[in-house]
Design a protein around this motif. Structure first.
Motif, short mmCIF file in Angstrom:
data_model
loop_
_atom_site.label_atom_id
_atom_site.label_comp_id
_atom_site.label_asym_id
_atom_site.label_seq_id
_atom_site.Cartn_x
_atom_site.Cartn_y
_atom_site.Cartn_z
N TYR A 159 0.85 -1.18 0.00
CA TYR A 159 0.00 0.00 0.00
C TYR A 159 0.89 1.23 0.00
N LEU B 10 -4.13 0.82 -2.30
CA LEU B 10 -3.51 -0.43 -2.73
C LEU B 10 -2.63 -0.17 -3.94
N GLY C 291 -1.26 13.40 3.72
CA GLY C 291 -2.62 13.85 3.98
C GLY C 291 -3.72 12.94 3.46
N GLU C 292 -3.32 11.76 2.98
CA GLU C 292 -4.32 10.86 2.41
C GLU C 292 -4.32 9.51 3.12
N GLY C 293 -5.34 8.71 2.79
CA GLY C 293 -5.38 7.35 3.29
C GLY C 293 -4.49 6.44 2.45
N LEU C 294 -4.44 5.19 2.84
CA LEU C 294 -3.63 4.22 2.12
C LEU C 294 -4.34 3.78 0.85
N PHE D 152 3.82 0.81 2.54
CA PHE D 152 3.55 -0.18 3.58
C PHE D 152 3.42 -1.57 2.94
N GLN E 20 0.89 5.54 0.84
CA GLN E 20 0.19 6.64 1.51
C GLN E 20 0.85 7.95 1.13
#
Lengths: 113, 114
Positions: A36, A46, A41-44, A89, A38
């Motif tokens: 993943y 895929l 300021g954002e989410g993860l 990640f 990131q």
């Protein structure tokens, strides 16, 4: 229990350099493996996945191969861009009746022009 | 845009208080997950719901609770807040609960406890 170990960051590279981020895992059975990304300021999001041994996941020039013999899933890209700067990640899904993801600690990649 | 909506984006509150974080999953996704991201603990799985039922529990404190409603949105309740609860809380959703079903993450709620 299941776990994921990632190389420590930050990783600083010049544009067009080759990238490797190491990831190894400990798991019982045959987990699915994921990378993943990131952005600030954002989410993860895929990036790619592999569900069985010797599978190669690929997306946006990034690749990773599920290596059961070395319990590894290293992320590679042949030529990085400034826009690739983010935290990466590695994760595994421990399967069973849930889809719980176990994440590594994340590796910050900074690409300089 | 992942399609997962989290509100509020930021929350500042005092120790001992209670807050509720809200998550709307992607359209069609039945499974919802909550994660806590902090500098010292990294990304920690808290809890998973599938179609309204709890499916898995991770490192969730007893002061924390969650639920998934019939319309599939989910709420994470944090009570008796402590300074150490300051973190980024992510919600994610997936179509199924199967192990190769990718998770789609929201942008998170940043909780600051003062």
């Amino acid at each position: 229990g299941n776990s994921v170990t990632q190389m420590e960051g930050p990783v600083t590279l010049s544009e067009e350099a080759f990238l490797t981020i190491n990831c190894t895992y400990t798991a019982t059975g045959y987990p699915s493996l994921f990378w993943y990304v990131q952005y600030p300021g954002e989410g993860l999001q895929l990036l790619l996945k592999a569900t069985k041994a010797d599978d190669k996941g690929s997306n946006k020039g990034f690749e990773a191969t599920y290596r059961k013999e070395t319990t590894s899933f290293h992320l590679e890209k042949g030529s990085v861009q400034v826009s690739d700067s983010a935290v990466y990640f590695c994760a595994l899904s421990d399967g069973g009746a849930t889809n719980k993801l176990i994440f590594g600690t994340g590796t910050l990649l900074a690409v300089q022009p | 845009d992942s399609g997962v909506t989290q509100t509020p984006k930021h929350l500042i509150t005092a120790t001992g208080q209670r807050v509720t974080l809200r998550c709307s999953p992607r359209s069609g996704d039945l499974s919802v997950y909550w994660y806590q991201q902090s500098l010292d603990q990294g990304l920690q799985f808290l809890i998973q719901y599938y179609n309204g039922e709890e499916r898995a529990k991770g490192n969730i404190l007893e002061r924390f609770s969650a639920q998934q409603f019939p319309d599939l949105h989910s709420e994470l309740n944090l009570s008796s807040l402590e300074l150490g609860d300051s973190a980024l809380y992510f919600c994610a959703s997936s179509v199924t609960r199967e192990s190769n079903s990718p998770l789609h993450f929201g942008n998170g709620t940043r909780l600051t406890v003062t």
